[in-house]
Design a protein around this motif. Structure first.
Motif, PDB file in Angstrom:
ATOM      1  N   CYS A 336       0.833  -1.208   0.000  1.00  0.00           N
ATOM      2  CA  CYS A 336       0.000   0.000   0.000  1.00  0.00           C
ATOM      3  C   CYS A 336       0.868   1.259   0.000  1.00  0.00           C
ATOM      4  O   CYS A 336       0.635   2.187   0.771  1.00  0.00           O
ATOM      5  CB  CYS A 336      -0.939  -0.009   1.203  1.00  0.00           C
ATOM      6  SG  CYS A 336      -2.380   1.057   0.991  1.00  0.00           S
ATOM      7  N   ILE A 337       1.889   1.275  -0.813  1.00  0.00           N
ATOM      8  CA  ILE A 337       2.864   2.345  -1.024  1.00  0.00           C
ATOM      9  C   ILE A 337       3.920   2.390   0.076  1.00  0.00           C
ATOM     10  O   ILE A 337       5.112   2.369  -0.199  1.00  0.00           O
ATOM     11  CB  ILE A 337       2.218   3.741  -1.159  1.00  0.00           C
ATOM     12  CG1 ILE A 337       1.150   3.758  -2.258  1.00  0.00           C
ATOM     13  CG2 ILE A 337       3.296   4.797  -1.457  1.00  0.00           C
ATOM     14  CD1 ILE A 337       0.419   5.105  -2.391  1.00  0.00           C
ATOM     15  N   MET A 385       3.276  -2.246  -4.531  1.00  0.00           N
ATOM     16  CA  MET A 385       2.780  -1.587  -5.733  1.00  0.00           C
ATOM     17  C   MET A 385       3.509  -2.071  -6.982  1.00  0.00           C
ATOM     18  O   MET A 385       2.911  -2.219  -8.041  1.00  0.00           O
ATOM     19  CB  MET A 385       2.936  -0.069  -5.602  1.00  0.00           C
ATOM     20  CG  MET A 385       2.129   0.537  -4.469  1.00  0.00           C
ATOM     21  SD  MET A 385       0.352   0.245  -4.667  1.00  0.00           S
ATOM     22  CE  MET A 385       0.052   1.047  -6.222  1.00  0.00           C
ATOM     23  N   VAL A 389       4.088   5.558  -7.613  1.00  0.00           N
ATOM     24  CA  VAL A 389       2.717   6.074  -7.538  1.00  0.00           C
ATOM     25  C   VAL A 389       2.814   7.598  -7.564  1.00  0.00           C
ATOM     26  O   VAL A 389       3.418   8.206  -6.688  1.00  0.00           O
ATOM     27  CB  VAL A 389       2.002   5.595  -6.268  1.00  0.00           C
ATOM     28  CG1 VAL A 389       0.548   6.064  -6.272  1.00  0.00           C
ATOM     29  CG2 VAL A 389       2.048   4.073  -6.159  1.00  0.00           C
ATOM     30  N   ASP A 393      -2.428  10.028  -8.427  1.00  0.00           N
ATOM     31  CA  ASP A 393      -2.612   8.580  -8.321  1.00  0.00           C
ATOM     32  C   ASP A 393      -2.532   8.132  -6.867  1.00  0.00           C
ATOM     33  O   ASP A 393      -3.078   7.080  -6.505  1.00  0.00           O
ATOM     34  CB  ASP A 393      -1.557   7.838  -9.146  1.00  0.00           C
ATOM     35  CG  ASP A 393      -1.823   7.919 -10.639  1.00  0.00           C
ATOM     36  OD1 ASP A 393      -2.965   8.279 -11.010  1.00  0.00           O
ATOM     37  OD2 ASP A 393      -0.907   7.647 -11.429  1.00  0.00           O
ATOM     38  N   HIS A 397      -5.294   5.703  -5.125  1.00  0.00           N
ATOM     39  CA  HIS A 397      -4.956   4.474  -4.421  1.00  0.00           C
ATOM     40  C   HIS A 397      -5.463   4.485  -2.976  1.00  0.00           C
ATOM     41  O   HIS A 397      -5.965   3.472  -2.475  1.00  0.00           O
ATOM     42  CB  HIS A 397      -3.439   4.259  -4.435  1.00  0.00           C
ATOM     43  CG  HIS A 397      -3.027   2.955  -3.833  1.00  0.00           C
ATOM     44  ND1 HIS A 397      -3.142   1.749  -4.514  1.00  0.00           N
ATOM     45  CD2 HIS A 397      -2.518   2.642  -2.617  1.00  0.00           C
ATOM     46  CE1 HIS A 397      -2.720   0.767  -3.740  1.00  0.00           C
ATOM     47  NE2 HIS A 397      -2.328   1.275  -2.585  1.00  0.00           N
TER      48      HIS A 397
END
Length: 431
Positions: A336-337, A385, A389, A393, A397
């Motif tokens: 999740c980044i 990912m 990102v 974006d 997300h």
């Protein structure tokens, strides 16, 4: 501030921009948080950089809300970070002169060893940056008389005047150094690079060419990443041909999911024919001569390493984390980044800075969701990912995972309006 004998909701390592923004959002979420900063003042890497260093985007993109920003160079960015502290009344939550010597998980979260004692917290935000250690490639040196500076350590550009200078590297730092050499009158300028990064050739100054508002509009228009890449790539190829610099055009197509959008360098383009260019790396230095991998020997007085940065996470007790050396490897170890896959309740907001966009904007979005997750109003997954990102974006997300920060019935129209209709000269509001 008493930092021992209790357990904070959040400990934040590093008092640079990311750490200060994280503290602001922790406070907003009602969390008991502390920033642990090794230096005597906030600023992080921006406190260490030379005064000539500047941002890669426009000042409007860097600024958030009404927080002041008077220019694009290191003193201005440092002042902006300090303005965050004052604007949000954060000084009492920042423990200065408190380096974290080790960070290890314990039964209830994290235990951090500092010279002031052990600090305990349920969650840990590692805000020491994804680019915090100068990278200088190894090479043999025999009786070298060449003065060497990494781009982060060249304090006095006046040293370049009338000198034979070799710049090494093919990315933003090297482009900056080439520009600096031309501006300060280097006598002979040589450039060695193994490969080059894409940039936007233009006569416009960086603070204009570096605007990401056009990219935001491409995103908001509904273009896919592939379409964005094709549109931007075609424009850049045309510019490379226009300026006669196709010999340094990267061999791989531009990809918004892999590349950054680096603004052009006007002086570099104007004096391009005067730069002695070599597709090579440095092999050795003997006396005042630098031997390149293509067999060339370059008489050199000053060697400038524009070779970027790595990551130092050696303060982590976990070998899996401490052994990470670059942002690509760190991103691969985050879901999740920014959520670490190697330890519980650990977050690396610097990963989200690595794409195309604005650092303060990215940090604000990421830190708001980190605190929402800690409060239990966001659900972050553990899926890496696999790519950068970028800019809005990040919103796309995070919104489905953080409904507390992104109201389901309005976030799409709100952020689309920001992307399409915010005037280029005005900053985005603080999220």
């Amino acid at each position: 501030m008493q930092i021992t004998g209790k357990r904070f909701d959040v400990a934040i390592v590093g008092g640079g921009l990311a750490g200060v923004v994280a503290l602001a959002y922790a406070r907003r979420a009602g969390l008991d948080a502390v920033v642990l900063e090794r230096q005597g003042r906030v600023g992080g890497l921006w406190r260490d950089l030379p005064a000539w260093q500047d941002i890669q985007i426009s000042t409007a993109d860097w600024q958030l809300g009404d927080l002041p920003l008077q220019g694009a160079t290191q003193p201005h960015i440092l002042a902006n970070i300090e303005a965050w502290v004052e604007h949000f009344g954060l000084a009492d939550g920042i423990q200065l002169n408190t380096p974290v010597q080790s960070a290890r998980e314990d039964a209830a979260g994290w235990e951090l060893a500092t010279p002031q004692g052990l600090v305990h917290a349920r969650h840990l935000v590692a805000a020491t940056g994804a680019h915090n250690t100068p990278n200088i490639p190894a090479c043999a040196r025999t009786g070298s008389t060449v003065r060497e500076f990494h781009s982060s350590a060249l304090r006095d550009p006046g040293l370049l005047s009338g000198r034979d200078v070799l710049v090494v590297g093919g990315g933003a730092s090297a482009f900056d150094l080439l520009e600096l050499c031309i501006q300060h009158g280097a006598r002979r300028l040589t450039w060695a690079f193994r490969g080059t990064r894409w940039f936007v050739p233009t006569r416009k100054p960086k603070h204009v060419a570096g605007s990401v508002r056009g990219f935001a509009r491409l995103q908001a228009s509904g273009m896919t990443a592939e379409q964005q890449s094709a549109t931007i790539g075609a424009d850049m190829r045309e510019r490379y041909q226009k300026f006669g610099i196709t010999d340094i055009m990267p061999t791989q197509p531009f990809d918004v999911l892999r590349d950054q959008l680096i603004p052009g360098r006007p002086a570099m383009l104007e004096h391009y024919a005067e730069i002695d260019r070599h597709h090579a790396s440095v092999e050795s230095i003997t006396g005042n001569t630098v031997a390149l991998s293509n067999g060339q020997a370059v008489p050199t007085e000053l060697l400038l390493w524009g070779t970027g940065y790595g990551i130092d996470l050696s303060y982590f007790a976990s070998v899996a984390i401490a052994s990470i050396r670059n942002v690509e490897d760190l991103a691969a170890r985050c879901g999740c980044i920014f959520r670490s896959l190697d330890a519980s309740n650990l977050y690396f907001p610097g990963v989200g800075l690595d794409g195309i966009g604005s650092s303060p904007w990215a940090y604000a979005l990421l830190c708001r969701t980190i605190m929402s997750h800690i409060k239990g109003t966001a659900r972050l997954d553990d899926v890496p990912m696999g790519h950068k990102v970028n800019h809005f974006d990040i919103v796309q997300h995070l919104a489905p995972r953080d409904p507390a920060s992104y109201p389901p019935d309005s976030w799409q129209s709100h952020y689309r309006d920001l992307a399409l209709n915010t005037p280029d000269e005005l900053p985005y509001p603080i999220p």
